[in-house]
Write a protein that holds these residues in place. Structure first.
Motif, short mmCIF file in Angstrom:
data_model
loop_
_atom_site.label_atom_id
_atom_site.label_comp_id
_atom_site.label_asym_id
_atom_site.label_seq_id
_atom_site.Cartn_x
_atom_site.Cartn_y
_atom_site.Cartn_z
N ALA A 105 0.85 -1.19 0.00
CA ALA A 105 0.00 0.00 0.00
C ALA A 105 0.88 1.24 0.00
CB ALA A 105 -0.91 0.00 1.22
N CYS A 106 0.41 2.28 -0.68
CA CYS A 106 1.13 3.56 -0.68
C CYS A 106 0.11 4.68 -0.70
CB CYS A 106 2.07 3.65 -1.88
SG CYS A 106 1.23 3.65 -3.48
N GLY A 107 0.54 5.87 -0.30
CA GLY A 107 -0.37 7.01 -0.29
C GLY A 107 -0.76 7.42 -1.69
N ASP A 108 -1.93 8.04 -1.82
CA ASP A 108 -2.42 8.42 -3.14
C ASP A 108 -1.98 9.82 -3.56
OD1 ASP A 108 -3.97 9.83 -1.37
OD2 ASP A 108 -5.90 9.11 -2.12
N ALA A 109 -1.18 10.50 -2.72
CA ALA A 109 -0.63 11.81 -3.08
C ALA A 109 0.78 11.63 -3.63
CB ALA A 109 -0.63 12.73 -1.87
N ASP A 110 1.25 12.62 -4.38
CA ASP A 110 2.60 12.57 -4.95
C ASP A 110 3.58 13.30 -4.05
OD1 ASP A 110 1.73 11.16 -7.11
OD2 ASP A 110 1.76 12.83 -8.51
N TYR A 111 4.73 12.64 -3.79
CA TYR A 111 5.81 13.23 -3.01
C TYR A 111 7.13 13.03 -3.74
CZ TYR A 111 2.28 13.34 0.64
OH TYR A 111 1.13 13.57 1.34
N PRO A 112 7.28 13.72 -4.90
CA PRO A 112 8.53 13.55 -5.64
C PRO A 112 9.71 14.13 -4.83
CG PRO A 112 7.23 15.34 -6.56
CD PRO A 112 6.38 14.67 -5.52
N LYS A 152 2.99 9.08 -8.90
CA LYS A 152 2.34 8.22 -9.89
C LYS A 152 2.67 8.75 -11.28
CE LYS A 152 0.47 6.66 -6.15
NZ LYS A 152 0.96 7.72 -5.26
N VAL A 153 3.18 7.89 -12.13
CA VAL A 153 3.51 8.24 -13.51
C VAL A 153 2.81 7.24 -14.42
CG1 VAL A 153 5.34 8.50 -15.21
CG2 VAL A 153 5.74 9.19 -12.83
N GLN A 154 1.84 7.75 -15.21
CA GLN A 154 1.05 6.91 -16.11
C GLN A 154 0.44 5.71 -15.37
OE1 GLN A 154 3.78 5.99 -19.32
NE2 GLN A 154 3.45 7.97 -20.30
N GLY A 155 -0.08 5.99 -14.19
CA GLY A 155 -0.78 4.98 -13.42
C GLY A 155 0.11 4.04 -12.63
N MET A 208 0.94 18.81 -0.18
CA MET A 208 1.95 19.87 -0.09
C MET A 208 1.43 21.19 -0.67
SD MET A 208 5.13 19.84 1.15
CE MET A 208 5.82 18.22 0.85
N ALA A 209 0.72 21.13 -1.79
CA ALA A 209 0.19 22.34 -2.40
C ALA A 209 -0.81 23.02 -1.48
CB ALA A 209 -0.46 22.01 -3.75
N ASN A 258 12.79 17.41 2.40
CA ASN A 258 13.23 16.72 1.18
C ASN A 258 12.06 16.53 0.22
OD1 ASN A 258 15.04 16.07 3.48
ND2 ASN A 258 16.26 15.12 1.87
N ASP A 259 10.88 16.23 0.77
CA ASP A 259 9.67 16.14 -0.07
C ASP A 259 9.42 17.48 -0.76
OD1 ASP A 259 9.11 13.52 0.46
OD2 ASP A 259 7.39 13.92 1.75
N PHE A 260 9.54 18.56 0.02
CA PHE A 260 9.26 19.89 -0.53
C PHE A 260 10.25 20.25 -1.64
CE2 PHE A 260 9.61 24.52 -0.64
CZ PHE A 260 8.29 24.86 -0.83
#
Length: 271
Positions: free
Chosen positions: A46-53, A58-61, A179-180, A199-201
């Motif tokens: 399982a992973c969170g559904d938000a992006d933390y580059p 998530k890239v193309q699903g 984050m936004a 680091n996420d930011f």
């Protein structure tokens, strides 16, 4: 008239039929064992559904970023496949606690989580800094005394995020969805300070205008380690966690891992 029943008996004597029966049973057992083995090679994560580059997005699903690629690479070394489940963060922790997934990524240890999750040092995925962040131009009265600083204000923080620092985790919060949203709340004056994984930011906004709008306060509060945490509710959790840690340790020694860190601009942070 031909005796077809006798012919069948002669063609397939009892001993032959028994051998065929045993062979059939063995073949069936082999199929069952094969199916079980195949099922055991799937690692539900399982992973969170938000992006933390650059750590997880998530890239193309598909789940990408440092953590996703590390987990996929280590699993491949074991002959496992990874089945990702992208969920709201509180649901991630609930699924892990109840054993409906074998593991969850990007989980930092806390005393509460250690009751239901295994955190092996070999399964550490990354380490980040926890920072207090303010708008550029603000003059907060932070001198390193966290208790005094938090006594008069609420913190903007991501919903469900645990920093592993009791004073911060117990402080009154204004919860941000991502984050936004944390930046929006900061700009709109809901509070003058946010507690963020720095680091996420940097990964999300390092090359964007938003990065110039904020300033991290010094000193950093502490470091946060993120793990692939395994569910204690699964009977094979300890074995799987240890095997995965060994595979991840081997992967860290490869040129591919060094290239992965460079690609995500983390080679100066992660070992």
């Amino acid at each position: 008239m031909r005796n077809t029943q006798t012919e069948r008996r002669n063609r397939f004597p009892p001993a032959c039929l028994r051998r065929m029966g045993i062979a059939g049973l063995l073949a069936l057992a082999g199929l069952v064992l094969s199916s079980v083995a195949q099922a055991q090679t799937v690692l539900d994560v399982a992973c969170g559904d938000a992006d933390y580059p650059p750590f997880e997005m998530k890239v193309q699903g598909r789940v990408a970023g440092l953590h996703g690629e590390m987990i996929e690479a280590a699993a491949a070394r074991l002959g496992w496949s990874v089945r990702w489940r992208s969920l709201p963060w509180k649901r991630v922790l609930l699924e892990l606690e109840q054993g409906r997934v074998a593991a969850a990524s990007y989980v930092s240890p806390t005393p509460e989580r250690e009751r239901f999750a295994l955190f092996l040092e070999g399964n550490r995925l990354s380490t980040s800094e926890l920072r207090l962040v303010v708008l550029r131009g603000a003059v907060p009265d932070f001198d390193g005394d966290l208790s005094r600083f938090l006594a008069t204000r609420k913190l903007i923080a991501l919903r469900g995020f645990k920093f592993g620092l009791p004073l911060v985790d117990a402080a009154p919060k204004i919860e941000a969805l991502n984050m936004a949203d944390a930046l929006r709340l900061l700009r709109e004056g809901f509070s003058d300070v946010a507690a963020l994984n720095w680091n996420d930011f940097v990964g999300a906004y390092g090359d964007k205008p938003e990065f110039q709008q904020v300033v991290p306060l010094k000193p950093a509060l502490h470091s946060i380690s993120a793990y692939l945490a395994f569910s204690r509710a699964r009977p094979d959790a300890q074995e799987r966690a240890q095997r995965f840690a060994a595979a991840l340790g081997e992967y860290r020694k490869t040129p591919e891992y060094a290239a992965l860190l460079r690609r995500h601009r983390l080679d100066a942070i992660e070992p």
